[in-house]
Write a protein that holds these residues in place. Structure first.
Motif, short mmCIF file in Angstrom:
data_model
loop_
_atom_site.label_atom_id
_atom_site.label_comp_id
_atom_site.label_asym_id
_atom_site.label_seq_id
_atom_site.Cartn_x
_atom_site.Cartn_y
_atom_site.Cartn_z
N LEU A 74 0.82 -1.07 -0.04
CA LEU A 74 0.07 -0.01 0.17
C LEU A 74 0.85 1.08 -0.11
O LEU A 74 0.48 2.27 -0.77
N ALA A 77 2.28 1.81 -3.41
CA ALA A 77 1.34 2.41 -4.31
C ALA A 77 0.93 3.83 -4.12
O ALA A 77 0.74 4.77 -4.97
N VAL A 78 0.83 4.28 -2.78
CA VAL A 78 0.66 5.49 -2.43
C VAL A 78 1.69 6.56 -2.57
O VAL A 78 1.50 7.72 -3.30
N GLN A 81 1.38 7.73 -6.33
CA GLN A 81 0.32 8.88 -6.38
C GLN A 81 0.99 9.96 -5.78
O GLN A 81 0.47 11.23 -6.34
N GLU A 91 -7.90 3.40 -7.03
CA GLU A 91 -6.82 2.83 -7.59
C GLU A 91 -6.05 1.94 -6.30
O GLU A 91 -5.60 0.85 -6.80
N VAL A 92 -5.88 2.36 -5.37
CA VAL A 92 -5.51 1.80 -4.25
C VAL A 92 -6.35 0.98 -3.26
O VAL A 92 -5.86 0.35 -2.26
N GLN A 95 -5.03 -2.55 -2.22
CA GLN A 95 -4.30 -2.58 -1.29
C GLN A 95 -4.69 -2.26 0.01
O GLN A 95 -4.48 -2.93 0.89
#
Length: 271
Positions: A74, A77-78, A81, A91-92, A95
């Motif tokens: 997570l 992924a953040v 962004q 989108e996340v 996660q």
């Protein structure tokens, strides 16, 4: 559990770790983990107690491995962004669900480990442990104040005076919203009951603080972090966002490591 551990983009819109509501720039799990470790280190433990606590620590490490893996995914992924300058919750979402599910899966074992710790310690040690834990968490409250968070961001990202003023206004507003939520007071009261009960001879978490919907609470907490990040990101320059994203990635690497202290698992956020 402040699941993201967003460096310099604090969540001031969600409940945090045991009693402290510590919404600083590292994850609440890390803050609480350190507090638990230090509080236990102050105790004069007998050899058999140390052995039993080491066993709890090893069991907790294994039990929470999926949580650490999900958090790492997570955070990475953040970070992408953050670098792009736009938070996309959809989108996340996969996660986020992984983190929430992993924490919910581990929570019963965490609670059982906390009860086992109560059995291991004698009455005087329990009282000393609680006093030390409360003292350390109280000392960290100042780090959650908007001014302290802005100072942290400035050290990390070299903010301009205008940026510092803008971020301070954003964080102060989010802080007011957070403190006005009933969950804020309820969380503090819940942990006050837990720690007071821990000092007694009989400690049954199901009676003191029945387990709630863990996945739902974790999801809301993560959304609070994303909300704070979304509010702050427009203030930052492209270069600052890139630096922040890199720090997030560095933080994520910490979730893939093997370093552990004397933790039972309950030093993460109680539900």
């Amino acid at each position: 559990m402040a699941s993201l551990g967003i460096v310099a983009v604090p969540s001031v819109a969600s409940a945090e770790t045991a009693e402290s509501a510590d919404v600083g720039t590292t994850s609440s799990a890390m803050h609480a983990h350190k507090a638990f470790k230090e509080a236990l280190a102050e105790l004069d433990l007998r050899p058999e107690q140390k052995e039993a606590i080491d066993e709890l620590r090893d069991e907790g490490k294994e039990r929470r491995a999926p949580v650490k893996k999900a958090r790492r995914e997570l955070m990475l992924a953040v970070a992408d962004q953050v670098e792009e300058g736009k938070i996309d919750r959809c989108e996340v979402e996969p996660q986020i669900k992984k983190v929430a599910s992993a924490v919910a899966e581990a929570r019963p074992g965490d609670r059982a480990a906390f009860e086992k710790l109560h059995e291991i310690l004698d009455p005087e040690q329990r009282a000393q442990f609680v006093e030390s834990l409360q003292r350390r968490m109280e000392a960290r409250k100042g780090k959650a104040e908007p001014r302290a968070l802005v100072e942290k961001m400035d050290r990390e990202l070299d903010l301009t005076d205008e940026q510092k003023q803008q971020v301070a206004q954003i964080l102060s507003g989010l802080r007011q919203i957070y403190e006005a939520e009933p969950a804020h007071a309820e969380h503090h009261e819940r942990w006050a009951r837990i720690l007071e009960a821990f000092k007694s001879d009989h400690f049954d978490l199901d009676k003191v603080a029945p387990m709630k919907d863990v996945a739902e609470k974790v999801t809301k907490r993560i959304e609070g972090h994303l909300w704070a990040a979304e509010a702050v990101l427009p203030v930052l320059t492209e270069q600052q966002r890139a630096r922040l994203a890199e720090k997030l990635r560095d933080k994520a690497k910490g979730h893939s490591g093997t370093k552990h202290g004397a933790s039972t698992g309950m030093d993460d956020d109680e539900d």
